[in-house]
Write an enzyme that holds these catalytic residues in place. Structure first.
Site, PDB file in Angstrom:
ATOM      1  N   ILE A  92       0.877  -1.183   0.000  1.00 50.93           N
ATOM      2  CA  ILE A  92       0.000   0.000   0.000  1.00 50.93           C
ATOM      3  C   ILE A  92       0.908   1.224   0.000  1.00 50.93           C
ATOM      4  O   ILE A  92       1.528   1.548   1.016  1.00 50.93           O
ATOM      5  CB  ILE A  92      -0.926   0.049   1.242  1.00 50.93           C
ATOM      6  CG1 ILE A  92      -1.840  -1.175   1.299  1.00 50.93           C
ATOM      7  CG2 ILE A  92      -1.745   1.335   1.228  1.00 50.93           C
ATOM      8  CD1 ILE A  92      -2.855  -1.143   2.452  1.00 50.93           C
ATOM      9  N   ASP A  93       1.026   1.880  -1.130  1.00 49.35           N
ATOM     10  CA  ASP A  93       1.777   3.130  -1.150  1.00 49.35           C
ATOM     11  C   ASP A  93       0.750   4.240  -0.925  1.00 49.35           C
ATOM     12  O   ASP A  93      -0.160   4.437  -1.736  1.00 49.35           O
ATOM     13  CB  ASP A  93       2.520   3.330  -2.478  1.00 49.35           C
ATOM     14  CG  ASP A  93       3.421   4.550  -2.380  1.00 49.35           C
ATOM     15  OD1 ASP A  93       4.235   4.617  -1.447  1.00 49.35           O
ATOM     16  OD2 ASP A  93       3.271   5.461  -3.211  1.00 49.35           O
ATOM     17  N   ASP A 220       8.724   2.444  -2.958  1.00 46.28           N
ATOM     18  CA  ASP A 220       7.758   3.494  -3.312  1.00 46.28           C
ATOM     19  C   ASP A 220       7.855   3.861  -4.798  1.00 46.28           C
ATOM     20  O   ASP A 220       6.871   4.279  -5.394  1.00 46.28           O
ATOM     21  CB  ASP A 220       8.030   4.786  -2.520  1.00 46.28           C
ATOM     22  CG  ASP A 220       7.888   4.618  -1.011  1.00 46.28           C
ATOM     23  OD1 ASP A 220       6.924   3.985  -0.584  1.00 46.28           O
ATOM     24  OD2 ASP A 220       8.751   5.146  -0.268  1.00 46.28           O
TER      25      ASP A 220
HETATM   26  C1  IPD Z   1       5.046   6.780   1.552  1.00 43.42           C
HETATM   27  C2  IPD Z   1       4.260   7.564   0.562  1.00 43.42           C
HETATM   28  C3  IPD Z   1       4.427   9.049   0.816  1.00 43.42           C
HETATM   29  C4  IPD Z   1       5.888   9.470   0.762  1.00 43.42           C
HETATM   30  C5  IPD Z   1       6.721   8.621   1.703  1.00 43.42           C
HETATM   31  C6  IPD Z   1       6.502   7.151   1.409  1.00 43.42           C
HETATM   32  P1  IPD Z   1       4.034   4.378   2.249  1.00 43.42           P
HETATM   33  O1  IPD Z   1       4.922   5.398   1.311  1.00 43.42           O
HETATM   34  O2  IPD Z   1       4.668   7.263  -0.744  1.00 43.42           O
HETATM   35  O3  IPD Z   1       3.769   9.788  -0.164  1.00 43.42           O
HETATM   36  O4  IPD Z   1       5.993  10.801   1.181  1.00 43.42           O
HETATM   37  O5  IPD Z   1       8.085   8.971   1.477  1.00 43.42           O
HETATM   38  O6  IPD Z   1       7.304   6.368   2.282  1.00 43.42           O
HETATM   39  O7  IPD Z   1       4.661   4.393   3.607  1.00 43.42           O
HETATM   40  O8  IPD Z   1       2.648   4.902   2.267  1.00 43.42           O
HETATM   41  O9  IPD Z   1       4.199   3.080   1.550  1.00 43.42           O
END
Ligand code: IPD
Length: 280
Positions: A92-93, A220
């Protein structure tokens, strides 16, 4: 010529769709929220369940392949990118979005061989948009060809970025210093989808000229990096030069001149790399 990774990519699309069903279903239930590196770095049982589902399903079909998964790494597995076929998974991003029901949540599956991305699949589950790219064969959203924006003037651009999950005052100052400089170029606007993968797909789709962030992880952006480059975009490090997906820093843009203009304004720093083993 036959495409040796065709079956793997088809499997990635199918499993991303299945994972999307699980994510949408879970949105209807109460979401039990846990934290990881800080009180604002969130994880849920759905992140863990979806990652297991994807890895198990891929293992059955491709038993020799390797994995880098966000939740497996959080549980202590190594984050090593070798030359072997490797699936790079963010179940889940946009976990914070998922927790709050903010509608930008993606399942991200990248596939690398010889440290080169071969395909990328990003399924924006709540928008029902399936973004795909195969190396050398273009990028698509729900089957429609993607092309980055043709805008040459950064002053007529929208730039995406994120605020990360560190509330360390120095890190926050860096973020705001970069944001202020970019906003005052001036640009038409700055946006945050709350998902690095979706921000990158917005660049690939042509509605955002560039996205930058320091602090992302390889899972990501692995899949979406190929989606951007196959849509005609460029990927760079925040200090210029080639992007290194393990370095946790990225600029993705429609063209090099816009990436370079952003790089000029960024207060850069180097977070610990994804492939650095945790200190004992
Ligand atoms: C995050 C999201 C967020 C970004 C963070 C990521 P996650 O991933 O992509 O937009 O600002 O750097 O780590 O934790 O929701 O998989």
């Amino acid at each position: 010529m036959s495409d040796i990774w065709h079956n793997a990519m088809d499997h990635a699309v199918a499993i991303a769709r299945q994972a999307g069903d699980v994510v949408r279903e879970a949105l209807r239930d109460d979401r039990m929220v846990m934290t990881k590196t800080s009180s604002v770095d969130l994880v849920t049982q759905t992140d863990q369940k979806v990652e297991k589902l994807i890895i198990q399903s891929v293992k059955e079909k491709f038993p020799t392949h390797r994995f880098i998964g966000e939740e497996s790494v959080a549980a202590g597995e190594a984050c090593d990118l070798t030359d072997s076929p490797t699936w790079i998974i963010d179940p889940i991003d946009g976990t914070t979005n998922f927790v709050h029901g903010f509608p930008f949540v993606a399942v991200s599956i990248g596939f690398s061989v010889n440290k080169q991305m071969e395909f990328g699949v990003v399924y924006s589950c709540l928008e029902d948009k399936m973004f795909t790219a195969r190396r050398g064969k273009g990028a698509f959203c729900n089957g429609n060809l993607l092309q980055v924006s043709e805008q040459e003037d950064i002053r007529q651009s929208i730039i995406a970025t994120e605020f990360g999950s560190s509330r360390d005052p120095e890190a926050v100052n860096n973020i705001f210093s970069s944001l202020r400089s970019i906003l005052c170029i001036p640009v038409h606007g700055v946006r945050s989808a709350g998902s690095a993968a979706i921000n990158m797909c917005l660049v690939a789709s042509g509605c955002v000229e560039a996205y930058y962030e320091i602090g992302i992880h390889v899972w990501d952006v692995a899949a979406s990096s190929l989606i951007v480059s196959e849509a005609g975009g460029v990927l760079m490090d925040v200090e210029g030069g080639a992007v290194d997906l393990m370095s946790r820093r990225i600029v993705a843009a429609n063209r090099r001149t816009i990436a370079e203009r952003i790089i000029k304004e960024i207060s850069s720093f180097s977070p610990p790399r994804d492939d650095t083993p945790p200190q004992q």
